[in-house]
Design a protein around this motif. Structure first.
Motif, PDB file in Angstrom:
ATOM      1  N   GLY A 133       0.862  -1.228   0.023  1.00 19.51           N
ATOM      2  CA  GLY A 133      -0.011  -0.092  -0.124  1.00 19.51           C
ATOM      3  C   GLY A 133       0.884   1.230   0.094  1.00 19.51           C
ATOM      4  O   GLY A 133       1.978   1.280   0.692  1.00 19.51           O
ATOM      5  N   ASN A 169       1.037   5.520   0.252  1.00 17.21           N
ATOM      6  CA  ASN A 169       0.087   6.784   0.433  1.00 17.21           C
ATOM      7  C   ASN A 169       1.094   7.884   0.186  1.00 17.21           C
ATOM      8  O   ASN A 169       2.266   7.884   0.257  1.00 17.21           O
ATOM      9  CB  ASN A 169      -0.132   7.062   1.820  1.00 17.21           C
ATOM     10  N   TYR A 226      -5.467   3.032   0.924  1.00 17.34           N
ATOM     11  CA  TYR A 226      -4.261   3.880   0.316  1.00 17.34           C
ATOM     12  C   TYR A 226      -4.539   4.280  -1.181  1.00 17.34           C
ATOM     13  O   TYR A 226      -5.533   3.940  -1.625  1.00 17.34           O
ATOM     14  CB  TYR A 226      -3.174   2.619  -0.015  1.00 17.34           C
ATOM     15  N   ASP A 242      -1.617  -4.274   8.445  1.00 15.15           N
ATOM     16  CA  ASP A 242      -1.092  -3.120   7.863  1.00 15.15           C
ATOM     17  C   ASP A 242       0.161  -2.675   8.486  1.00 15.15           C
ATOM     18  O   ASP A 242       0.227  -2.012   9.684  1.00 15.15           O
ATOM     19  CB  ASP A 242      -2.137  -2.149   7.662  1.00 15.15           C
TER      20      ASP A 242
END
Lengths: 360, 95
Positions: A181, A183, A282, B81
């Motif tokens: 992910g 960002n 994300y 995560d």
């Protein structure tokens, strides 16, 4: 028992399913009957009596490939039936389950194609009648690039109402996704644009339930066309009765549920992965691995209504289809290359002027 | 699907080459942003107009998703995560 046909309980004339009224309507005396009325009159019983059906005759040696169907069905493996009303010969594709005798107009339902493994579970009756289909096709054909010589009036008469066999798959897909992910944040500092990217190791393990994913079970029907006329309103699925086929063409499946499941499986896997990706908050999600396992229930076999048109224009074959329940029309129309060139040139001139104004 | 993508790539490739052959000399001789904008705008305008009109005539597509048939919502059983790193890029803004 001969092939199945239905008679008006009032006058005994041939009777057909009327999509607009959702009833059987007699064209001779004008009376109309619900499915319950027909059952009360001793017709339209739930299932075909498998011990008493007429079987097809094989064509003679050398006839195959030399004859064409009498009912307009496409294919290259024909068989012969006899019309139960006038006795005429009906040459049709081996997978045809219902047709109309071209000589007397009698609706003929081939009982042998609707028994045992071929007995459908469900049906959505036709809701769109032919006159509306014709108008819809004329409207659909009016596209900027359609050649002037392509006359919908000339081909639309060939449009046929056909019940297509569909497998409906339900079940649960369990998927595990490993991904990266990212960002991204961008800000300006003096003469510099600063981009910060934060990377995360992402794992998602989830389950999604699917209900009645449709895949057509006919090898002769264009798969992409059948995908494109979705969705059907499953609220109108009803237990199958052969009487619904009266007055339309119908095919039985010639691709079994295991073979067709590959197409449903891909769609289910793609959607499960989409949902897992969307659950990760994300800016970008780069999938590194995805494993899935589908637990499927026993698929349902349903007859779904379509209007189909096969036609040829300038030596190229074209195929159009309409959802016989919702009226959604699809197909690839012929394109006039001259018109395409002219319109593109106009677009180029406008684009050029806009580009000059914006950049100038 | 692969066939379709290959044919589409070929067509777009030919169009871009044709566009470049026709307009590169004009761009090369252009002495301002306006001419460059006109050339780029003409290419894009032609491609977009043609693409939109062709897509209006072609409405048959294979389905690759089953989102219309999802019952309920995604049920997440596990999720992780883990932050790994941050990178920074600096790009000088041209005036």
């Amino acid at each position: 028992m001969a092939n199945i046909s239905y008679k008006c309980p009032t006058c005994g004339a041939e009777i057909f399913w009327n999509p607009t009224e959702g009833k059987f309507v007699c064209e001779y005396c004008g009376d109309s009957f619900t499915m319950a009325d027909m059952e009360a009159s001793g017709q339209a019983a739930g299932a075909v009596d498998s011990s008493n059906v007429e079987h097809h005759e094989e064509l003679m040696e050398g006839e195959q490939g030399q004859v064409s169907s009498t009912d307009g069905t496409v294919g290259n493996d024909f068989v012969r039936y006899k019309c139960s009303y006038c006795g005429s010969e009906i040459i049709t594709d081996r997978a045809t389950a219902a047709t109309v005798c071209v000589y007397c107009g009698n609706a003929v339902v081939m009982g042998e194609q609707l028994i045992n493994d071929f007995a459908p579970d469900l049906v959505i009756p036709f809701k769109v009648e032919k006159s509306k289909v014709m108008q819809a096709f004329k409207d659909f054909s009016k596209k900027p690039l359609t050649p002037k010589a392509f006359d919908p009036e000339q081909v639309v008469e060939k449009m046929q109402g056909v019940y297509i066999p569909f497998w409906l798959y339900s079940g649960e897909c369990h998927g595990v996704m490993q991904a990266e992910g990212i960002n991204k944040k961008t800000h300006r500092s003096g003469d510099y644009e600063i981009t910060e990217k934060s990377y995360y190791r992402v794992m998602r393990d989830g389950r999604v339930r699917f209900r009645n994913v449709p895949v057509d079970g006919s090898s002769k029907t264009d798969d992409a066309a059948m995908d494109s006329i979705e969705p059907f309103d499953y609220g109108e699925l009803t237990p199958f009765k052969p009487a619904y086929l009266s007055g339309f063409l119908a095919e039985r499946f010639d691709e079994d549920s295991e073979k067709c499941f590959e197409r449903a499986e891909k769609r289910i896997q793609n959607t499960t992965l989409d949902l897992l990706k969307r659950s990760a908050p994300y800016d970008e999600v780069d999938v590194e691995s995805f494993n899935s396992n589908i637990k499927k229930e026993k698929p349902l076999y349903a007859m779904l209504p379509t209007w189909l048109l096969y036609t040829t224009y300038n030596g190229t074959k074209y195929f159009f289809a309409m959802n016989g329940q919702t009226g959604k029309f699809i197909g690839n129309l012929p394109i006039d290359k001259g018109k395409l060139t002219v319109f593109s040139a106009i677009g180029a001139v406008i684009g050029g002027i806009l580009g000059y104004i914006i950049m100038g | 699907m692969i066939d379709f993508l290959r044919k589409a790539a070929e067509k777009i490739g030919f169009m871009l080459i044709a566009n470049s052959l026709l307009f590169t000399p004009i761009v090369a001789s252009a002495d301002g942003n306006g001419a460059v904008g006109a050339v780029v705008g003409a290419g894009l305008g032609g491609l977009i107009t043609g693409g939109v009109l062709v897509s209006m005539s072609k409405t048959k597509h294979s389905a690759s998703r089953a989102e219309k048939y999802v019952e309920g919502n995604l049920e997440l059983r596990q999720q992780q995560d883990v932050f790994e790193r941050t990178t920074t890029d600096r790009r000088k803004i041209s005036n």
